[in-house]
Design a protein around this motif. Sequence first.
Motif, PDB file in Angstrom:
ATOM      1  N   MET A 143      -8.207  42.995  28.706  1.00 11.91           N
ATOM      2  CA  MET A 143      -7.234  42.853  29.789  1.00 11.91           C
ATOM      3  C   MET A 143      -7.910  42.937  31.156  1.00 11.91           C
ATOM      4  SD  MET A 143      -3.754  44.693  28.469  1.00 11.91           S
ATOM      5  CE  MET A 143      -4.447  46.153  27.704  1.00 11.91           C
ATOM      6  N   ILE A 144      -8.958  43.746  31.256  1.00  7.18           N
ATOM      7  CA  ILE A 144      -9.710  43.800  32.511  1.00  7.18           C
ATOM      8  C   ILE A 144     -10.396  42.467  32.760  1.00  7.18           C
ATOM      9  CG2 ILE A 144     -11.640  44.909  33.720  1.00  7.18           C
ATOM     10  CD1 ILE A 144     -10.866  47.511  32.226  1.00  7.18           C
ATOM     11  N   VAL A 145     -10.980  41.892  31.712  1.00  4.40           N
ATOM     12  CA  VAL A 145     -11.603  40.566  31.837  1.00  4.40           C
ATOM     13  C   VAL A 145     -10.559  39.549  32.302  1.00  4.40           C
ATOM     14  CG1 VAL A 145     -12.692  38.664  30.576  1.00  4.40           C
ATOM     15  CG2 VAL A 145     -13.397  41.026  30.123  1.00  4.40           C
ATOM     16  N   ALA A 146      -9.386  39.571  31.702  1.00  8.80           N
ATOM     17  CA  ALA A 146      -8.321  38.646  32.106  1.00  8.80           C
ATOM     18  C   ALA A 146      -7.945  38.852  33.563  1.00  8.80           C
ATOM     19  CB  ALA A 146      -7.103  38.833  31.201  1.00  8.80           C
ATOM     20  N   GLY A 147      -7.901  40.089  34.005  1.00  7.83           N
ATOM     21  CA  GLY A 147      -7.585  40.365  35.403  1.00  7.83           C
ATOM     22  C   GLY A 147      -8.635  39.818  36.349  1.00  7.83           C
ATOM     23  N   ILE A 148      -9.899  39.957  35.985  1.00  2.49           N
ATOM     24  CA  ILE A 148     -10.982  39.422  36.820  1.00  2.49           C
ATOM     25  C   ILE A 148     -10.885  37.900  36.900  1.00  2.49           C
ATOM     26  CG2 ILE A 148     -13.492  39.078  36.942  1.00  2.49           C
ATOM     27  CD1 ILE A 148     -13.775  41.927  35.823  1.00  2.49           C
ATOM     28  N   VAL A 149     -10.684  37.267  35.745  1.00  2.00           N
ATOM     29  CA  VAL A 149     -10.560  35.808  35.732  1.00  2.00           C
ATOM     30  C   VAL A 149      -9.355  35.377  36.565  1.00  2.00           C
ATOM     31  CG1 VAL A 149     -10.080  33.817  34.240  1.00  2.00           C
ATOM     32  CG2 VAL A 149     -11.760  35.533  33.533  1.00  2.00           C
ATOM     33  N   GLY A 150      -8.251  36.089  36.412  1.00  2.00           N
ATOM     34  CA  GLY A 150      -7.053  35.770  37.195  1.00  2.00           C
ATOM     35  C   GLY A 150      -7.304  35.880  38.686  1.00  2.00           C
ATOM     36  N   LEU A 151      -7.967  36.938  39.117  1.00  2.00           N
ATOM     37  CA  LEU A 151      -8.272  37.089  40.541  1.00  2.00           C
ATOM     38  C   LEU A 151      -9.166  35.967  41.041  1.00  2.00           C
ATOM     39  CD1 LEU A 151      -8.766  40.945  40.775  1.00  2.00           C
ATOM     40  CD2 LEU A 151      -6.968  39.604  41.883  1.00  2.00           C
ATOM     41  N   LYS A 152     -10.127  35.583  40.226  1.00  2.00           N
ATOM     42  CA  LYS A 152     -11.013  34.477  40.610  1.00  2.00           C
ATOM     43  C   LYS A 152     -10.212  33.179  40.779  1.00  2.00           C
ATOM     44  CE  LYS A 152     -14.792  31.924  40.968  1.00  2.00           C
ATOM     45  NZ  LYS A 152     -14.453  30.860  41.894  1.00  2.00           N
ATOM     46  N   LEU A 153      -9.288  32.945  39.872  1.00  2.00           N
ATOM     47  CA  LEU A 153      -8.513  31.702  39.915  1.00  2.00           C
ATOM     48  C   LEU A 153      -7.564  31.630  41.089  1.00  2.00           C
ATOM     49  CD1 LEU A 153      -7.708  31.258  36.109  1.00  2.00           C
ATOM     50  CD2 LEU A 153      -9.368  29.974  37.494  1.00  2.00           C
ATOM     51  N   VAL A 154      -7.043  32.753  41.537  1.00  2.00           N
ATOM     52  CA  VAL A 154      -6.042  32.723  42.611  1.00  2.00           C
ATOM     53  C   VAL A 154      -6.617  33.012  43.999  1.00  2.00           C
ATOM     54  CG1 VAL A 154      -4.169  33.327  41.040  1.00  2.00           C
ATOM     55  CG2 VAL A 154      -5.310  35.136  42.330  1.00  2.00           C
ATOM     56  N   THR A 155      -7.906  33.309  44.071  1.00  2.00           N
ATOM     57  CA  THR A 155      -8.522  33.602  45.367  1.00  2.00           C
ATOM     58  C   THR A 155      -9.072  32.329  45.967  1.00  2.00           C
ATOM     59  OG1 THR A 155      -9.063  35.838  44.648  1.00  2.00           O
ATOM     60  CG2 THR A 155     -10.266  34.979  46.554  1.00  2.00           C
ATOM     61  N   GLU A 156      -8.634  32.048  47.173  1.00  2.00           N
ATOM     62  CA  GLU A 156      -9.053  30.825  47.860  1.00  2.00           C
ATOM     63  C   GLU A 156     -10.291  31.094  48.707  1.00  2.00           C
ATOM     64  OE1 GLU A 156      -5.813  29.171  50.019  1.00  2.00           O
ATOM     65  OE2 GLU A 156      -4.423  29.509  48.362  1.00  2.00           O
ATOM     66  N   VAL A 157     -11.448  30.859  48.100  1.00  2.00           N
ATOM     67  CA  VAL A 157     -12.705  30.984  48.832  1.00  2.00           C
ATOM     68  C   VAL A 157     -13.661  29.948  48.323  1.00  2.00           C
ATOM     69  CG1 VAL A 157     -14.672  32.460  49.351  1.00  2.00           C
ATOM     70  CG2 VAL A 157     -12.404  33.430  49.298  1.00  2.00           C
ATOM     71  N   ARG A 187      -9.388  49.810  22.166  1.00  2.00           N
ATOM     72  CA  ARG A 187     -10.264  49.992  23.339  1.00  2.00           C
ATOM     73  C   ARG A 187     -10.791  48.640  23.816  1.00  2.00           C
ATOM     74  NH1 ARG A 187     -16.022  52.719  24.062  1.00  2.00           N
ATOM     75  NH2 ARG A 187     -15.716  53.601  26.134  1.00  2.00           N
ATOM     76  N   LEU A 188     -11.244  47.815  22.894  1.00  2.00           N
ATOM     77  CA  LEU A 188     -11.752  46.493  23.246  1.00  2.00           C
ATOM     78  C   LEU A 188     -10.646  45.593  23.792  1.00  2.00           C
ATOM     79  CD1 LEU A 188     -14.247  45.880  20.302  1.00  2.00           C
ATOM     80  CD2 LEU A 188     -14.744  46.716  22.618  1.00  2.00           C
ATOM     81  N   ALA A 189      -9.444  45.736  23.271  1.00  2.00           N
ATOM     82  CA  ALA A 189      -8.311  44.963  23.792  1.00  2.00           C
ATOM     83  C   ALA A 189      -8.034  45.340  25.246  1.00  2.00           C
ATOM     84  CB  ALA A 189      -7.074  45.194  22.926  1.00  2.00           C
ATOM     85  N   CYS A 190      -8.136  46.606  25.561  1.00  2.58           N
ATOM     86  CA  CYS A 190      -7.934  47.050  26.945  1.00  2.58           C
ATOM     87  C   CYS A 190      -9.010  46.467  27.861  1.00  2.58           C
ATOM     88  CB  CYS A 190      -7.926  48.570  27.021  1.00  2.58           C
ATOM     89  SG  CYS A 190      -6.485  49.318  26.237  1.00  2.58           S
ATOM     90  N   ILE A 191     -10.244  46.436  27.395  1.00  2.00           N
ATOM     91  CA  ILE A 191     -11.324  45.824  28.164  1.00  2.00           C
ATOM     92  C   ILE A 191     -11.050  44.329  28.335  1.00  2.00           C
ATOM     93  CG2 ILE A 191     -13.803  45.273  28.142  1.00  2.00           C
ATOM     94  CD1 ILE A 191     -13.053  48.206  28.857  1.00  2.00           C
TER      95      ILE A 191
END
Length: 106
Positions: free
Chosen positions: A92-106, A86-90
């Motif tokens: 992955m959500i953290v990784a997704g948020i960080v990834g979106l932050k890194l690739v969003t140009e704002v 369960r924590l590993a799945c969470i």
Amino acid sequence: MAWIILLFAGLAEVGWAVGLKYTDGFTRLWPTVGTVSAMVVSLFLLGLALKTLPLGTAYAVWTGIGTIGTVVLGIVLFGESAALLRLACIGMIVAGIVGLKLVTEV
């Protein structure tokens, strides 16, 4: 600044999601008032962040923050499972948020 606003919008989402548990089906006045207030604040701040951030990114991050915070508080406050998978799945959500932050140009 939009990312900071979005962070607070996500935290307010955690507040209303957890608050739902305390409203007892919206039958308890003060928990209901707090929950509805957190909903309004969360959506207001999300709307402000959307002035700058792309919709898909902002919504995914907002719900991700809400999901992560709600799971953590579910574990801490309500004794929900803290199983490794369960924590590993969470994570992955953290990784997704960080990834979106890194690739969003704002």
